[in-house]
Design a protein around this motif. Structure first.
Motif, PDB file in Angstrom:
ATOM      1  N   TRP A 236       1.010  -1.249  -0.094  1.00 59.93           N
ATOM      2  CA  TRP A 236       0.041  -0.153  -0.334  1.00 59.93           C
ATOM      3  C   TRP A 236       0.870   1.253  -0.149  1.00 59.93           C
ATOM      4  CZ3 TRP A 236      -5.255   0.518  -0.677  1.00 59.93           C
ATOM      5  CH2 TRP A 236      -5.991  -0.552  -0.900  1.00 59.93           C
ATOM      6  N   THR A 237       2.307   1.175   0.063  1.00 59.46           N
ATOM      7  CA  THR A 237       2.846   2.158  -0.250  1.00 59.46           C
ATOM      8  C   THR A 237       3.315   2.381  -1.751  1.00 59.46           C
ATOM      9  OG1 THR A 237       5.055   1.106  -0.034  1.00 59.46           O
ATOM     10  CG2 THR A 237       3.904   1.890   1.972  1.00 59.46           C
ATOM     11  N   LEU A 238       3.053   1.369  -2.604  1.00 56.79           N
ATOM     12  CA  LEU A 238       3.401   1.557  -3.888  1.00 56.79           C
ATOM     13  C   LEU A 238       2.120   2.142  -4.706  1.00 56.79           C
ATOM     14  CD1 LEU A 238       4.673  -2.092  -4.080  1.00 56.79           C
ATOM     15  CD2 LEU A 238       5.984  -0.218  -3.703  1.00 56.79           C
ATOM     16  N   PRO A 239       2.432   2.803  -5.756  1.00 49.61           N
ATOM     17  CA  PRO A 239       1.337   3.390  -6.564  1.00 49.61           C
ATOM     18  C   PRO A 239       0.900   2.539  -7.481  1.00 49.61           C
ATOM     19  CG  PRO A 239       3.598   4.274  -7.123  1.00 49.61           C
ATOM     20  CD  PRO A 239       3.842   3.332  -6.189  1.00 49.61           C
ATOM     21  N   THR A 240       0.625   1.419  -7.250  1.00 52.39           N
ATOM     22  CA  THR A 240      -0.275   0.483  -8.201  1.00 52.39           C
ATOM     23  C   THR A 240      -1.377   0.003  -7.894  1.00 52.39           C
ATOM     24  OG1 THR A 240       0.215  -1.736  -9.108  1.00 52.39           O
ATOM     25  CG2 THR A 240       1.440  -1.305  -7.180  1.00 52.39           C
ATOM     26  N   VAL A 241      -2.457   0.211  -8.693  1.00 53.00           N
ATOM     27  CA  VAL A 241      -3.872  -0.088  -8.273  1.00 53.00           C
ATOM     28  C   VAL A 241      -3.854  -1.585  -8.427  1.00 53.00           C
ATOM     29  CG1 VAL A 241      -6.081   0.198  -9.028  1.00 53.00           C
ATOM     30  CG2 VAL A 241      -4.640   2.061  -9.023  1.00 53.00           C
ATOM     31  N   ALA A 242      -3.392  -2.303  -9.433  1.00 52.59           N
ATOM     32  CA  ALA A 242      -3.516  -3.752  -9.729  1.00 52.59           C
ATOM     33  C   ALA A 242      -3.150  -4.423  -8.184  1.00 52.59           C
ATOM     34  CB  ALA A 242      -2.681  -4.305 -10.878  1.00 52.59           C
ATOM     35  N   GLU A 344      -6.735   4.235 -20.264  1.00 53.08           N
ATOM     36  CA  GLU A 344      -5.933   3.229 -20.300  1.00 53.08           C
ATOM     37  C   GLU A 344      -5.213   3.238 -21.871  1.00 53.08           C
ATOM     38  OE1 GLU A 344      -4.212   1.813 -17.818  1.00 53.08           O
ATOM     39  OE2 GLU A 344      -5.498   2.789 -16.178  1.00 53.08           O
ATOM     40  N   PHE A 345      -5.111   4.168 -22.572  1.00 52.12           N
ATOM     41  CA  PHE A 345      -4.922   4.136 -23.919  1.00 52.12           C
ATOM     42  C   PHE A 345      -3.661   3.479 -24.348  1.00 52.12           C
ATOM     43  CE2 PHE A 345      -2.238   6.239 -27.326  1.00 52.12           C
ATOM     44  CZ  PHE A 345      -3.134   5.734 -28.478  1.00 52.12           C
ATOM     45  N   GLU A 346      -2.488   3.948 -23.661  1.00 54.70           N
ATOM     46  CA  GLU A 346      -1.267   3.499 -23.818  1.00 54.70           C
ATOM     47  C   GLU A 346      -1.016   1.933 -23.526  1.00 54.70           C
ATOM     48  OE1 GLU A 346      -1.623   5.991 -21.799  1.00 54.70           O
ATOM     49  OE2 GLU A 346      -0.745   7.586 -22.845  1.00 54.70           O
ATOM     50  N   ARG A 347      -1.512   1.392 -22.514  1.00 57.10           N
ATOM     51  CA  ARG A 347      -1.700   0.000 -22.296  1.00 57.10           C
ATOM     52  C   ARG A 347      -2.451  -0.810 -23.163  1.00 57.10           C
ATOM     53  NH1 ARG A 347      -1.333   0.193 -17.517  1.00 57.10           N
ATOM     54  NH2 ARG A 347       0.302  -1.056 -16.663  1.00 57.10           N
ATOM     55  N   LEU A 399       0.389 -12.520 -23.676  1.00 53.62           N
ATOM     56  CA  LEU A 399       0.816 -11.983 -25.168  1.00 53.62           C
ATOM     57  C   LEU A 399       2.221 -11.889 -25.211  1.00 53.62           C
ATOM     58  CD1 LEU A 399      -1.848  -9.043 -25.313  1.00 53.62           C
ATOM     59  CD2 LEU A 399      -1.679 -11.400 -26.952  1.00 53.62           C
ATOM     60  N   HIS A 400       3.084 -11.594 -24.162  1.00 59.04           N
ATOM     61  CA  HIS A 400       4.432 -11.506 -24.377  1.00 59.04           C
ATOM     62  C   HIS A 400       4.881 -12.884 -24.682  1.00 59.04           C
ATOM     63  CE1 HIS A 400       8.021  -8.736 -22.879  1.00 59.04           C
ATOM     64  NE2 HIS A 400       8.507  -9.960 -23.480  1.00 59.04           N
ATOM     65  N   TYR A 401       4.462 -13.619 -24.143  1.00 64.11           N
ATOM     66  CA  TYR A 401       4.919 -15.240 -24.241  1.00 64.11           C
ATOM     67  C   TYR A 401       4.645 -15.637 -25.754  1.00 64.11           C
ATOM     68  CZ  TYR A 401       5.308 -16.521 -19.427  1.00 64.11           C
ATOM     69  OH  TYR A 401       5.537 -16.500 -17.994  1.00 64.11           O
ATOM     70  N   LEU A 402       3.612 -15.314 -26.281  1.00 66.53           N
ATOM     71  CA  LEU A 402       3.374 -15.877 -27.637  1.00 66.53           C
ATOM     72  C   LEU A 402       3.970 -15.098 -28.629  1.00 66.53           C
ATOM     73  CD1 LEU A 402      -0.551 -15.694 -27.625  1.00 66.53           C
ATOM     74  CD2 LEU A 402       0.805 -17.590 -27.844  1.00 66.53           C
ATOM     75  N   ALA A 459      -0.428 -10.474 -14.231  1.00 66.34           N
ATOM     76  CA  ALA A 459       0.284 -10.546 -15.344  1.00 66.34           C
ATOM     77  C   ALA A 459      -0.443 -10.169 -16.552  1.00 66.34           C
ATOM     78  CB  ALA A 459       0.903 -12.104 -15.523  1.00 66.34           C
ATOM     79  N   GLN A 460      -1.884 -10.017 -16.470  1.00 68.06           N
ATOM     80  CA  GLN A 460      -2.818  -9.752 -17.760  1.00 68.06           C
ATOM     81  C   GLN A 460      -2.617  -8.221 -17.835  1.00 68.06           C
ATOM     82  OE1 GLN A 460      -3.525 -12.276 -19.231  1.00 68.06           O
ATOM     83  NE2 GLN A 460      -2.672 -13.512 -17.557  1.00 68.06           N
ATOM     84  N   VAL A 461      -2.051  -7.404 -16.941  1.00 69.95           N
ATOM     85  CA  VAL A 461      -2.102  -6.012 -17.081  1.00 69.95           C
ATOM     86  C   VAL A 461      -0.713  -5.614 -16.816  1.00 69.95           C
ATOM     87  CG1 VAL A 461      -4.519  -5.594 -16.338  1.00 69.95           C
ATOM     88  CG2 VAL A 461      -2.870  -5.476 -14.505  1.00 69.95           C
TER      89      VAL A 461
END
Length: 504
Positions: A236-242, A344-347, A399-402, A459-461
């Motif tokens: 919860w100190t990390l700025p990551t919603v996921a 979330e355009f870039e992603r 997708l990275h794997y493929l 890993a999906q996002v």
């Protein structure tokens, strides 16, 4: 004679194997250039001793058959894809990547495609060795869970105290501005790693077991709870919603499981629901409730993204740059696409670009670590061409794997993770049918299964599985998931014939 009567080979193999996999994240999150060498001298050494023990004792390993198929596909694709190159041919793109790596070494995954191929091979071998050892010595599961928890607690505690990267823990790292745990490589990877491990602390703290009632047992449970709390707080100190959202989901599931275990064994409410409605209807109700929750989240939190899901498409194959990229102080250029203000355009653009690349990847892919060389020919978006994360990762590991491992290797990776989750679910489902209380080993396997599942969702996002440290940790947690001795048909047959039993 008991199967675990002579564990000497397993002890020699387990020490470097489990210690190496547990503490590899301390080497810059497993992304330091020494990661492959560290894996070789720990996980590789342990796996080698394990294989030597198999030969000397003339026995077959207790690992799932599908591991051979998945591992074979991955290694075949990786071997044939090694010549794909890990640096772009375009001189302007190459110059920009060198500039990013020189300014922020901590933002760049170092190592060649061969090193990443070797790291993946060692992790896969470590999964097989760990699964076989823990199936025959299931009482060692607590030791493995404790090692993982100490490593994660140390990482979390050091990061909280230092409010960021710690020099002695993160070698040769340069922390990015305003990013706690930046030396881990990226705060998103740190969040995925902590979510992978902290549920084990919950399991060790609440699980019943011999010796838990004494002073030493209470102290151990208290320390496990403290380390899990440190890891949870660090997320919860990390700025990551996921990572934050997944940590809450994990906490909710674990608390519900613990409350359920207090009713009657582990299935008080579940048992009553099955008795009243039948198991099929109870399961249908549970699935329906989960689907309603997903729909609710989709219509509230993700509604803007879902509404515009079809508006973002990839550029497709494009001509390479014929002039240098503009020089900007932070080495990142904003997208000039008129759709760039969409959520979330870039992603989403990166995902669309990756999907357009899959048919071109072929059966064996572009090669390990070849995304940064392959993708510039498929986009002309300035942000994707310059942002230090998108020039390294798809932000969707499947997708990275493929793309990097091709249809053969990518399918092998995806099948491996899905089969691990499926096996864990089958074991969990079978345990729900029991009427007795869960043992400590049941709790550890359940917590490890939740952690691996959370990592797959993350890993999906994002890109957690592109880190050697997280990959090694996920493989060790997967060994805990697969460690149920009842999963080995060979073990059940031999036990029925000779009366041999597993320790613990």
């Amino acid at each position: 004679m008991r199967i675990t009567e002579r564990p000497s080979w397993d002890v020699l193999a387990a020490a470097p194997l489990f210690l190496g996999a547990a503490f590899l994240p301390w080497a810059q999150g497993g992304n330091h250039h020494s990661a492959a060498a560290l894996l070789a001298f720990t996980v590789g050494l342990g796996s080698g001793v394990w294989m030597l023990g198999l030969l000397c004792t003339r026995r077959l390993p207790q690992i799932p058959f599908w591991w051979y198929a998945c591992c074979g596909a991955i290694m075949l694709a990786g071997f044939f894809g090694l010549d794909g190159g890990t640096l772009p041919g375009n001189p302007y793109i190459l110059e920009h990547q060198f500039a990013v790596a020189e300014r922020w070494p901590g933002s760049w995954i170092v190592g060649s495609g061969k090193a990443w191929f070797a790291a993946c091979a060692l992790c896969l071998l470590g999964l097989a060795a760990g699964t076989d050892i823990l199936r025959r010595h299931s009482d060692w599961m607590r030791i493995v869970a404790t090692l993982l928890l100490i490593a994660a607690g140390g990482m979390a505690g050091a990061g909280l105290l230092a409010d960021g990267a710690v020099a002695w823990m993160f070698q040769d790292s340069t922390e990015l501005p305003g990013q706690p745990f930046g030396g881990f490589f990226h705060y998103s990877m740190a969040g995925a790693y902590l979510n992978l491990v902290w549920p084990l602390g919950f399991a060790l703290a609440v699980a019943p077991g011999r010796g838990n009632r004494g002073a030493a047992g209470k102290l151990g449970r208290g320390l496990a709870a403290l380390l899990a709390t440190l890891a949870f707080a660090a997320i919860w100190t990390l700025p990551t919603v996921a990572a934050r959202g997944l940590s809450l989901a994990l906490l909710a599931v674990l608390l519900l499981a613990w409350a359920e275990s207090r009713q009657r064994g582990f299935c008080g409410f579940w048992t009553r629901a099955c008795q009243h409605y039948g198991k099929t209807k109870a399961l249908a109700g549970l699935v329906a409730a989960g689907m309603l929750l997903v729909v609710f989240l989709g219509l509230t939190i993700a509604k803007p993204t879902l509404r515009d899901c079809g508006r973002i498409t990839a550029s497709g194959p494009v001509a390479g740059l014929n002039k240098p990229l503009p020089d900007r102080g932070d080495l990142m250029l904003r997208s000039e696409d008129p759709r760039s203000k969409l959520p979330e355009f870039e992603r989403r653009l990166a995902w669309a670009t990756a999907i357009s690349m899959v048919p071109e990847a072929g059966p064996f892919g572009a090669g390990p670590r070849a995304w940064k060389a392959f993708y510039p020919a498929f986009t002309d978006d300035l942000f994707l061409l310059t942002f230090f994360l998108h020039i390294q990762f798809v932000h969707n590991d499947f997708l990275h794997y493929l793309i990097e491992w091709g249809w053969v290797g990518g399918s092998g990776w995806i099948a491996l993770w899905l089969l691990i989750l499926r096996t864990g679910f089958q074991t969990f489902w079978r345990r729900l049918d029991g009427r007795g209380s869960w043992t400590r080993r049941d709790w550890i396997a359940f917590a490890a299964w939740l952690g691996v599942g959370t990592c797959m969702v993350h890993a999906q996002v994002d890109f957690p599985l592109q880190s050697a440290g997280i990959l090694a940790t996920a493989m060790l947690c997967s060994a805990l998931v697969l460690s149920d001795p009842s999963l080995s048909k060979r073990s059940r047959r031999s036990g029925a014939r000779s009366g041999k039993t597993h320790a613990g």
